[in-house]
Design a protein around this motif. Sequence first.
Motif, PDB file in Angstrom:
ATOM      1  N   ILE A 181       0.870  -1.178   0.000  1.00  5.27           N
ATOM      2  CA  ILE A 181       0.000   0.000   0.000  1.00  5.27           C
ATOM      3  C   ILE A 181       0.904   1.224   0.000  1.00  5.27           C
ATOM      4  O   ILE A 181       1.703   1.403   0.915  1.00  5.27           O
ATOM      5  CB  ILE A 181      -0.899   0.027   1.250  1.00  5.27           C
ATOM      6  N   TYR A 237     -17.251  -1.187  -1.313  1.00  2.03           N
ATOM      7  CA  TYR A 237     -15.856  -1.441  -0.945  1.00  2.03           C
ATOM      8  C   TYR A 237     -15.655  -2.948  -0.806  1.00  2.03           C
ATOM      9  O   TYR A 237     -16.550  -3.659  -0.356  1.00  2.03           O
ATOM     10  CB  TYR A 237     -15.487  -0.694   0.343  1.00  2.03           C
ATOM     11  N   GLY A 293     -10.652  -0.367  -1.295  1.00  2.00           N
ATOM     12  CA  GLY A 293     -10.671  -0.664   0.134  1.00  2.00           C
ATOM     13  C   GLY A 293     -10.683   0.632   0.906  1.00  2.00           C
ATOM     14  O   GLY A 293     -10.497   1.721   0.333  1.00  2.00           O
ATOM     15  N   PHE A 318      -7.034   2.336  -2.031  1.00  2.00           N
ATOM     16  CA  PHE A 318      -7.349   2.233  -0.609  1.00  2.00           C
ATOM     17  C   PHE A 318      -7.537   3.655  -0.077  1.00  2.00           C
ATOM     18  O   PHE A 318      -6.661   4.509  -0.252  1.00  2.00           O
ATOM     19  CB  PHE A 318      -6.211   1.516   0.125  1.00  2.00           C
TER      20      PHE A 318
END
Lengths: 256, 256, 256, 256, 256, 256
Positions: C93, C230, C213, C169
């Motif tokens: 991420i 999501y 997400g 995300f």
Amino acid sequence: MIDNRLRRIIAEADGFAVGTFLMSDSATSAAMMDAAGYDFLAIDRQHGVIDDATCLRLLAEIGRHGTAPIVRVPANRPEDTMRALDHGALGVIAPLIDDAAGAAILTAACRFPPHGGRSFGPVRAGPVYGRGYLKAIDAQVLAIAMIETRAGLDALDAILATPGLDAIFVGPNDLGLGLRLGFTGGHPDADPALAEAITAIATRAKGAGIAAGIHCTDPAMARAMRGLGYRFATIGSDLGLMATAAAASADQARGD
Amino acid sequence: MIDNRLRRIIAEADGFAVGTFLMSDSATSAAMMDAAGYDFLAIDRQHGVIDDATCLRLLAEIGRHGTAPIVRVPANRPEDTMRALDHGALGVIAPLIDDAAGAAILTAACRFPPHGGRSFGPVRAGPVYGRGYLKAIDAQVLAIAMIETRAGLDALDAILATPGLDAIFVGPNDLGLGLRLGFTGGHPDADPALAEAITAIATRAKGAGIAAGIHCTDPAMARAMRGLGYRFATIGSDLGLMATAAAASADQARGD
Amino acid sequence: MIDNRLRRIIAEADGFAVGTFLMSDSATSAAMMDAAGYDFLAIDRQHGVIDDATCLRLLAEIGRHGTAPIVRVPANRPEDTMRALDHGALGVIAPLIDDAAGAAILTAACRFPPHGGRSFGPVRAGPVYGRGYLKAIDAQVLAIAMIETRAGLDALDAILATPGLDAIFVGPNDLGLGLRLGFTGGHPDADPALAEAITAIATRAKGAGIAAGIHCTDPAMARAMRGLGYRFATIGSDLGLMATAAAASADQARGD
Amino acid sequence: MIDNRLRRIIAEADGFAVGTFLMSDSATSAAMMDAAGYDFLAIDRQHGVIDDATCLRLLAEIGRHGTAPIVRVPANRPEDTMRALDHGALGVIAPLIDDAAGAAILTAACRFPPHGGRSFGPVRAGPVYGRGYLKAIDAQVLAIAMIETRAGLDALDAILATPGLDAIFVGPNDLGLGLRLGFTGGHPDADPALAEAITAIATRAKGAGIAAGIHCTDPAMARAMRGLGYRFATIGSDLGLMATAAAASADQARGD
Amino acid sequence: MIDNRLRRIIAEADGFAVGTFLMSDSATSAAMMDAAGYDFLAIDRQHGVIDDATCLRLLAEIGRHGTAPIVRVPANRPEDTMRALDHGALGVIAPLIDDAAGAAILTAACRFPPHGGRSFGPVRAGPVYGRGYLKAIDAQVLAIAMIETRAGLDALDAILATPGLDAIFVGPNDLGLGLRLGFTGGHPDADPALAEAITAIATRAKGAGIAAGIHCTDPAMARAMRGLGYRFATIGSDLGLMATAAAASADQARGD
Amino acid sequence: MIDNRLRRIIAEADGFAVGTFLMSDSATSAAMMDAAGYDFLAIDRQHGVIDDATCLRLLAEIGRHGTAPIVRVPANRPEDTMRALDHGALGVIAPLIDDAAGAAILTAACRFPPHGGRSFGPVRAGPVYGRGYLKAIDAQVLAIAMIETRAGLDALDAILATPGLDAIFVGPNDLGLGLRLGFTGGHPDADPALAEAITAIATRAKGAGIAAGIHCTDPAMARAMRGLGYRFATIGSDLGLMATAAAASADQARGD
Ligand SMILES: [Mg+2]
Ligand SMILES: [Mg+2]
Ligand SMILES: [Mg+2]
Ligand SMILES: [Mg+2]
Ligand SMILES: [Mg+2]
Ligand SMILES: [Mg+2]
């Protein structure tokens, strides 16, 4: 679900378990050794550069491929044995056991009451092995006493008779020193008296129904020890294997 | 008094320096490698499990027997290069150099003004190398650019012409990937295009008067590379040597 | 054999993956979180007290029960992404992605050539995942870009169109700050503008065929986010869960 | 200026001090627990993943909000007790005290001559607590003996009569094991014999004028123990609180 | 080739060796102290913030300029002594020796059979000192017993007669406490009874042919102790020197 | 409640704040420096042996006696600045600022939107400073740009005009190098050109209403700099103070 591969192999009729010592404080090194094909790895808190916190880090990298994590404690102290087990070890090797009292201290630390006096608190072993840990561990753990002094050799039969003892483990380097043979390199070929002692220990252990293991300098010695009745062996160490290979590589690169 | 054995050997007419990568985060492992007979050790902060603090610990164990401590930084960032030097490195390998601008960033970080832009503060190098450090280091340090991408190969001549660049170093695994040859294992025998590139780099470096080094899979490759004009080589790594030796030892012990 | 549970779940038609952030530098804490039933754990190198070496230690404790190890890097730098993967992460991420160029830097670092520019050297991932790692990893890894700034929101469609991007995300705390809404606590109920943005992101990601997400304050928010489309959520963090539970426990013990 | 909140509260007529165990090796986790509202925190060097160096790091984060730092040593060894105090602990819990001799070893290690045999060298406690430390500490420190074995229960009155002993602390899990009750979970409801022992210990400690504490599974048990006359309690642990909260959070997010 | 400068100096007719204690856990701090001109450095595992792993890191930085690395163990335990030696120490100071039995435990741990019971495994000392280590170390190592309790003072002659004991070392702070003189600051001027004891110890050690050392508060005390017959001294500590200099610097900068 | 003593003092009409650099990676050393009487301590992640995790450990020991914790980052990277603040720093010194763009990167990283772009996540600062942290920190934090290159000197006025910049800080060693004066030792007496630059910077900073600080070799230089208009100074470093004191102590003990 706990599966102690070392325990399983020495319980087989003709099993022979192969391991080595971890002396390095690198967890990634341990992860590579875990993938190298050993039945067990013995984290060496006695002579390796491994303390309590490092041992914890190494345990995290062992077992992914089925290898059993064993810990040699720096001395036969209950708190060190209990911490090794709390952190996930499936067996403890106690060095320099000189008599049955020493062996009894080890075995007591390896199991919960009523079989021993292990204190409750499996901080890492609990989540790692899961809910069945408390019920299963006493039957899975290995209490292993080192025979490597003259006193230990003299007290061998009493040590072998200690309730709860699962195995003995011979340290040939220290045994040679203890027998006043000097630095033998830990190989039976170095001195007939050492060879004789190594043979006798295997025989007496077998007679007592206790598995015997031994530290070996190389694979050939391990195979020879298997022939004598030894059921498991450590062969060299992570750092020893590396150093030998490195020196050879550097020499060959120079064309020496 | 600083003696950079890698620098000294590549300055000799027919010198060839032998080293390896340290990927382990164990300082004691580094101490054993330091005693194994290499001319230099390359602490691998790019792919090894070695960060800034670990690199410092490893540097403490290198040089006792004359081996030169070199650091491969994780990326070509001046602060990482400068910290490696402050901590005692005598050379820096910067990965993935794609152009002359990248090489110039590296060389600037390696030397104090007016030759570069290194910031003052040799916290460990000062006490370790002694009072003459500041005067001597700019002439002793090695700035080494990796050639391991297609872009880097295309820009090779410009990179070789960068003022202050002391050497180049070929990464055959990445070079093979960069040339769209897939995972070659980093050996010229794997693909003629890789072999051709490796040969060409040596030739062009020699033409530019810059020493070339290369990472090798084994001693035989190192000797072959020497034949091509390479002046220094890393052969495998600490963990790689260990893992190979361990797998062989376990197999042999079982009589497999 | 690599099985990335987060990737698998978001590939399912109605899958929803549940995770949390690890902010603690305790590997044993990670081992307990690994046993707590999450689909994935996101090691937080941005805001957690976790550096490169600590991340390595935590990775060693994740995956034993099938949980996928993901790393949030401190910034979108290729060397950090590549080190996380070398150490065993199955996804990265990257925070604060403001534009498609940023997303492209991330995706390039996640895969080997020709799909990207990842440098070869999977020091821990190799032995841990075994021989098939190099062939399998490019198809298993997840490149996840954070949308949490006004710039990122403005560039969302371009970011979503980045080749090799596997998911986005949302960081609602930073997004609220970026939208000039102040400290919202990261919950859509705190401000309609935040709620609107969160809804819009899910819609646009779905339109682009990219899984979205989001970080959630509690399980109820996670369920609500699932309703918005999501596909995965982090809920709180290890230290946050602990601190909340601790304060409640102390209060209750006093009968307050 | 030293203010030991645990000592202060148990000196009050109806004081009841609330604490918990720290088992995590994360200092930042300790900082969060320090802010959670406890009267004291017991760093668990026996079962936690905390060694001497980690304990030092945790002590640095405790006390900022008035919470008293206490250390449970791995075993009743003077050097461990003395190091905990040198590093800033204001009390020591010694596990597995079986007799008055064990209690006397503990109390001797807690105070300087002539009241004990503590060796001089408060390396961190000196600068942290300031110039008055040496004069004040002997009156502020707490020597706390664990009662958690059958032997310890049998020797309770002698232990309570040990000069310099400040408190006892019951470990119900181990006590249940020691009484051959198996794994009780450490709650008096699990077994009447355990409940009886727990009640008796409180009564006898009160009779001897020694404060008794006990480890509790939850706040309700702590309140019940207070009713029995216990003066302080640890409730669960940092990692236990986290793991329970995490499992609940993951379940709830899935709507299970 | 081992050269123990402390041993060499005290073997000279009028030699006087100057050292200090390392209490900091910083290896780079140790490297700076190594360059400061001492004959030996005593790594303080008793009162310093130094555990087994930290001691290993510090040993890596000592000896580059000829300074002898000595370790004070936390207590007189063979495994701690043996690990210090395995890690490269050339001498061990055991604290709080109360009788000849304690001294004999120390000396036995310092040498291999037949001269003692040291266990074989010089993991770091081997590669660092080279092939001759095993043959040379027993003649180079120093076993040093601290005299710092009333019991130790009473048993001084028996302790001095212990075979294999190389030196004694006086801890004046603890000795003053042991003699019921309170906190003397460890200087003979603080109390005539302390001065008398310090003088007597030197005399009796000389009579027994054993070198005596002592901890000193400052250089003047060290010179005075030399006049009394002491052969080596530690003067303050790394952290003590730093703290004193820092307070003075801050004061002077303010013009106070 | 946050009280940044460095900020408070430089806000006073004639305040002058005294600090030093921490270069050691020992947290206990930091605790001793925290007690030594400084107004602030600057943890040196640029030249000290201090990485992200070590910085966190040092921050835990600073502030107990009111000293302000400041961090010098290794380079002017937002993620390093943000992590230092998340971990509890109350100010950041960015090295080698060459232009206003660099200063703007620093100031943006120091404050939350809308005043900057700091990302939300004060993992340690939150619990340590308490609930008011988020509201208070933007007004308490210090963004400090180093002036130590020719480029920075040339761009001084633009740098001083950067919104959000709280102070500048002069590095005389690097400034001397940047001005092509060689190794000056960082003292204005070494070279008139250095003295001139140091004087000019103070004057121009005062004109811009920005506090200026400077690194000093000793207290006398700090007092002289105060006379020039500097508002804060670092004087030497922990390790420098220690090394100087140690060399003097060893010399004096030998009567040299
Ligand atoms: Mg042995
Ligand atoms: Mg490469
Ligand atoms: Mg964010
Ligand atoms: Mg217990
Ligand atoms: Mg003492
Ligand atoms: Mg500078």
